[in-house]
Design an enzyme around this catalytic site. Sequence first.
Site, PDB file in Angstrom:
ATOM      1  N   GLY A  56      -4.291   4.324   7.443  1.00 35.20           N
ATOM      2  CA  GLY A  56      -3.768   4.234   6.088  1.00 35.20           C
ATOM      3  C   GLY A  56      -2.360   3.668   6.084  1.00 35.20           C
ATOM      4  N   CYS A  57      -1.850   3.392   4.887  1.00 38.86           N
ATOM      5  CA  CYS A  57      -0.531   2.765   4.763  1.00 38.86           C
ATOM      6  C   CYS A  57       0.600   3.719   5.149  1.00 38.86           C
ATOM      7  CB  CYS A  57      -0.338   2.226   3.354  1.00 38.86           C
ATOM      8  SG  CYS A  57      -0.729   3.392   2.028  1.00 38.86           S
ATOM      9  N   TYR A  58       0.628   4.902   4.541  1.00 39.61           N
ATOM     10  CA  TYR A  58       1.644   5.885   4.927  1.00 39.61           C
ATOM     11  C   TYR A  58       1.551   6.230   6.416  1.00 39.61           C
ATOM     12  CZ  TYR A  58       2.821   7.066  -0.001  1.00 39.61           C
ATOM     13  OH  TYR A  58       3.246   7.050  -1.309  1.00 39.61           O
ATOM     14  N   THR A  77       0.543   4.443   8.910  1.00 43.99           N
ATOM     15  CA  THR A  77       1.017   3.344   9.748  1.00 43.99           C
ATOM     16  C   THR A  77       2.535   3.347   9.842  1.00 43.99           C
ATOM     17  OG1 THR A  77      -0.900   1.933   9.274  1.00 43.99           O
ATOM     18  CG2 THR A  77       1.113   0.829   9.988  1.00 43.99           C
ATOM     19  N   ALA A  78       3.207   3.347   8.702  1.00 50.49           N
ATOM     20  CA  ALA A  78       4.671   3.300   8.698  1.00 50.49           C
ATOM     21  C   ALA A  78       5.273   4.530   9.358  1.00 50.49           C
ATOM     22  CB  ALA A  78       5.178   3.159   7.260  1.00 50.49           C
TER      23      ALA A  78
END
Length: 344
Positions: free
Chosen positions: A149-151, A153-154
């Site tokens: 997911g995006c969160y 990953t970061a």
Amino acid sequence: MVKVGIVGGTGYTGVELLRLLAQHPQAEVVVITSRSEAGLAVADMYPNLRGHYDGLAFSVPDIKTLGACDVVFFATPHGVAHALAGELLAAGTKVIDLSADFRLQDADEWAKWYGQPHGAPELLDEAVYGLPEVNREQIRKARLIAVPGCYPTATQLGFLPLLEAGIADASHLIADCKSGVSGAGRGAAVGSLYSETSESMKAYAVKGHRHLPEIRQGLRRAAGKDVGLTFVPHLTPMIRGIHSTLYATVVDRSVDLQALFEKRYANEPFVDVMPAGSHPETRSVRGANVCRIAVHRPQDGDLVVVLSVIDNLVKGASGQAVQNMNILFGLDERLGLSHAGMLP
């Protein structure tokens, strides 16, 4: 040439896949599905793709057609890949899933957070978590890849060097994250209306966000033990972007943090460790498959602050999916993904 199928081509991650693959010299999209838009030409729905997909139209998902592809991307809501992934794998087709269906290793944990039983628990053992900076070798041999997911990953890329080196207190980590509105998807919702999101910012899901168990799972692997994580997401008035401000307490102050991060990501084509004292901006990664990171230790104290930014639709979704495809098929990992971020 890799023959590509896409299931679920009408959402933001679907059109981002189309945009990225249109520039890919070794991939050809041969089928794209949408039950609601079957028969509609891709270029009629997305004018930005005119001249790239002439003759390609949305179709109803069909296992025979999809099974003729080398790889099928799922850009769908959770639960859809459960029903189709097994049949595609049986047909010899690789599957790269952008949804959350195969990210968590525990089927019961998945059911707890997604409110329904896991539809394909028998596939969880072979699903590879598609974070190339951690699982590159497993990705090369995979049949089924779960794109992070995006969160997650970061956040994971920001914390990994500290936890892998064992120099942070893993029992007390904080992730304060901001997302653009596109992270909520393309479906009509009051909370995503312009008049609701413009000139305003808010935290949400403080009690528990679906990405929390995914982040904890990845950080646990890095630390080699359970981690304590407080994760607070925020909705911000921008279209694309994730900005994660991460906090950890160091247990060894002698370590050169800048050197640690630079060494960890020295050979990673899509992680940019910025010079000491930098403050990465989300606009610098807009449209690019890059995670840009800066590490700080304010007042030379025990607290480390890591700043991590990505485009939620690219490195946080479709770009990372294409990166996984490149690795999976033995291509140059950067193929089709080397473009710079868009400014202004």
